[in-house]
Every structure is written in C-alpha cells, then in structure tokens.
Design an enzyme around this catalytic site. Sequence first.
Site, PDB file in Angstrom:
ATOM      1  N   ASP A  34       0.813  -1.217   0.000  1.00 14.03           N
ATOM      2  CA  ASP A  34       0.000   0.000   0.000  1.00 14.03           C
ATOM      3  C   ASP A  34       0.842   1.260   0.000  1.00 14.03           C
ATOM      4  OD1 ASP A  34      -2.439  -1.238   0.083  1.00 14.03           O
ATOM      5  OD2 ASP A  34      -2.508  -1.321   2.266  1.00 14.03           O
ATOM      6  N   LYS A  56      -3.756   3.383  -2.459  1.00 14.15           N
ATOM      7  CA  LYS A  56      -4.979   4.166  -2.616  1.00 14.15           C
ATOM      8  C   LYS A  56      -4.781   5.437  -1.812  1.00 14.15           C
ATOM      9  CE  LYS A  56      -6.636  -0.011  -0.496  1.00 14.15           C
ATOM     10  NZ  LYS A  56      -7.709  -0.800   0.017  1.00 14.15           N
ATOM     11  N   MET A 171      -8.097   8.557   9.843  1.00 12.16           N
ATOM     12  CA  MET A 171      -8.689   9.068   8.601  1.00 12.16           C
ATOM     13  C   MET A 171      -9.722  10.159   8.867  1.00 12.16           C
ATOM     14  SD  MET A 171      -9.141   5.518   6.484  1.00 12.16           S
ATOM     15  CE  MET A 171      -9.656   4.512   7.852  1.00 12.16           C
TER      16      MET A 171
END
Length: 508
Positions: A34, A56, A171
Amino acid sequence: MSSVYLVGAGPGDPGLVTLRARELIARCDVLVYDRLVNPELRTWVKPGCELVYVGKDAHVHAIPQDQIEDLIVARAKAGKVVVRLKGGDPFIFGRGGEEAQRLARDGVAFEIVPGVTAALAAAAYAGIPLTHRDFASSLSFITGHEDPDKHEFRVDFKKFAKLGGTLCLYMAMGQLERIVGELRAGGLAADTPAAVVQWATTPQQRTLFTTLGQLLEESTRAGLGAPAVIVIGAAVKAAKGIGWFQARPLFGKRIVVPRAKEQAGETRRKFEELGAEVLELPLIEIHPDFDKEATDDVFAELATYEWAVFTSPNGARFFLEEVMRRCRDVRALGPVKFACLGPATAREVEKFHLEVALKPEVATADGLAEAIIAQGSLENLRVLVVTGNRNRDNLPRRLEADALAIVDCLQVYRTDLTDLSKDASVEIFRTQGADAIAFTSASTVESFVQQARHLALAPGARRPLACAIGPLTAAALREHKIPVDVEAPEHSLDGLTAAVRAKLAKKT
Ligand code: SAH
C-alpha cells in the site's frame, strides 16, 4: 505451508516492523503493498521478487478492492508465496478482514501477522499515554472516513462523546469540522485535551497539542493533514514533558551520508539515534573484478607470501572469497600473515576465522607501511597487497623502496560511479537539500565531486554544511574548493556525529 501472508507493516519507522514480517518480506515471491508502507521495507525483498503497488488515497481506490483480491488469489494459485503488506495492522481499518475472508472462500492457505497500528505508534512517539490510572481507563479506535456526500456518519460520534476514555481517530482530517461538531453536540467539553500526530514515527512527524474546541482552527493553521491520528481525552494532558521523539537533538535535521565503501550503515545508525533523517546517497558501486592472469599467478604461489595486506573491507572479503572458491581450504594460505588497514577491514578477515597479525593504530596507508616495516626486515620477502582500482600506490612503493620487499599488487574489485539519474534519494536531495553532508573519508569527497552534476541543488533547496570526519577528509574538501563547515576534532564516527550535533542541535 501458507501461500499468502497478510502482514502489518507498522506505522512508518522500519524498526517497528515485526521479525516475522521482515522474514516473510525477505522470502516472498510477490510483495503487494500500500501507499503508507515505508519504501525501505521493499528493499528487503530477494532478487526477482515481484513488487505490486496497489496504493490508494483517501477517496480514490487506485485498484478496486476485488481486483487486489483477484491478483493475490491468482498469484497464490500459481504457486507463489505472496506477502500482502499493509500499513499499521492489517485488521485495523485496513480491509484485511475482507481479504482474509476472500482467501478462506477460495481455499487459499494464509497467515496473518499483526503490526503496530498508527494510534499506538502515534501515542508512543508523541508521549501520550493512551490509558492512565488518573485520566483514562478505556480506549476507542474510530474511523472518520466516510463518503463526504453522505450526511450521516456511520459512526455515532455523539455516543463516543458520552463514552469518555481516550478516543483515537483515524482518517479524520478531511471531516474534522463535522466530527468536532458531533462530539461537542454529544456533550464533550470544548476544553477536552486533544492532539494531532501527523506522519507518526517518521522524521516528518509533527504533533499539535490543543483542545477539542481549538482543534479545527489550530490544525488548519498548522497545515496538518493526512496521514494523522487524532487523540482526544484527558490522558492527552499527561503527555506534557514526555514527548521524547521530537525532542531528540537532531530531530527535523536531514543529514546526507554519501555511501562509503563500508561505513554507511554505521554512520546512518549514529545519526538516526540522534533523531536525524538520514539520506544515503549511493554515489558508488563496488564490483568484484579479478584479472584472471594476475590472479592465477598469485594463487600459484599463495603460500610463499610473508604478508597479505588488505587496505579495505571489500578487498579482504573478495580476496578471501576467491581463496575459498579456488582452494576450498583456508590452509592453502600457508603461513602468510595478515595486515589490515582499519578495524572494519580486520573484522572482514576475522569473519573467515583468520587471525589478523597487524592492525595499526594510525589507519592510513603510511601508518600501515610503517607498522609492517617495524615488524622486522622484509628484504627479499614477498608481500601481497590486495587493492581496488582507486587505491593510491603509496603503500606498495614504500614497502619496496624503504624495506626492499618484493611486492605483488592484486586488484580484486572495481569502484564505479552509480547511475544517479533516477535515484529517489538524489531527487530528494536536489529538490529539498539537507542540513549537513557527513563526509567520512577522502574517497567519499571524491565520489561526491565526481557525481556533482547530478547533485546540483534546485533553487530554494536547503544548502547543507560540509562536515569532515578528520583532517584528510577536510583537505580533500578544500582541494575541491568546498568550504569545510565542520571538522571533527576527534577523528572517528563518534567524533563526527558529536561535532555535527554541536553545530546543528536545537539549543535547549
Ligand atoms: N491499518 C492502518 C490504518 C490504515 S487507515 C493501521 O493499523 O495503522 C489510514 C489511516 O491510518 C490514516 O488516515 C491515518 O489516520 C492513520 N495513519 C497511518 N499511518 C500513520 C502515521 N504514520 N501517522 C499518523 N497516522 C497514520
């Protein structure tokens, strides 16, 4: 045996990766990783390992989740050992659960290796005790990531406001205004302590201590953004005075280490221990390089040498490997004695269980020549000097002229300039600059100068101080008209790190 490993890569600092993770990365045939995985971890793979980036960012999935899963399953079914490396822990906001379910469904054998999750790492490196007997007895990990078009959160922040304890938000930077609003509406007081830790555990770590009421305004003003963990709750108060990571003397400083033949690893460690970000520049590459005829001659008479002299660790290693390859038995070396320039060279010889007869205090070619001569007459005795292509020929000359020895030189390796045109660390150096360059030998200065055209700083890049480990290195800098900003008074790596620290450290 499993064929897929879902592995936590930890929060950034490579030192926080588990031993199991490291072993699997080194063993796998395919590494699927990632965006938030530290690039250094990718350098641990074996040659030929396939690297697949499936990164991502906050809103866009570069590769849809089902395609990532298809890829992993396909590689596993083709008989490959796959490591699926995920930032932090695979089961915390990482979709590791979905991937494991898919593997189970498809009958692919797998294992799961936990990792240090961002909240734990951020708290430890910012000095925030997540639980504390006086302030917090429970802990929540919450995701703030939601579809921005939706008006309702999946997470009911109002309930968390009432829950108390320490709240860790992942997040959440993009939704801060709404989240703070919900928590306030749920009854959490505006003066509740809060912290934002961005890029936790990396040299770019930034920490903001504030209150819930001020969180949005202050983090916006400070320009903080993803990736960051937000910690909210009374325990955040206890961080006062225990933020050790950013308090280290060289934190926030970038030190360039031109990769010398041997010492770069040690130099790097010493600066990192002081908190610096170390940028290694791979200026040179070293390859074994034997001239067949010359090597045949030396090996035909190997046991007739009085001394074998090694002036570098690489020379020692390549030569002794050649001995083992050709002769398969160390006894082929006969009574030859070994003399080594510098402790790292001696260590290479000792790795082969061979005794080093001579390692002079003064680690220069002249010091070594004098020490050998002082051992007794060399008249008509044979001496083998093992070298690379860049060694100066002072040493053989002195042994011949001053001591009347019969000297054979054998070149066993070649030093070439690395192709820097696509090197990522060089790009960082050129565009951003650095605070200091640590030159650990005259040869690092030479390689730096030879590579100068790739190292020109862009306008606005930080101009580094030129720091020399000792007088010879400083002289090499001056020879190239590079002003010496720091010269270590004590000629050693510790002396150099201490001198750089004295020059650059924050005054407290
Ligand atoms: N599985 C990961 C989390 C992935 S979600 C883990 O266990 O840590 C991505 C979020 O993790 C980021 O938005 C941020 O909130 C957090 N994060 C990951 N690395 C971080 C870091 N080095 N510093 C601060 N937050 C980080």
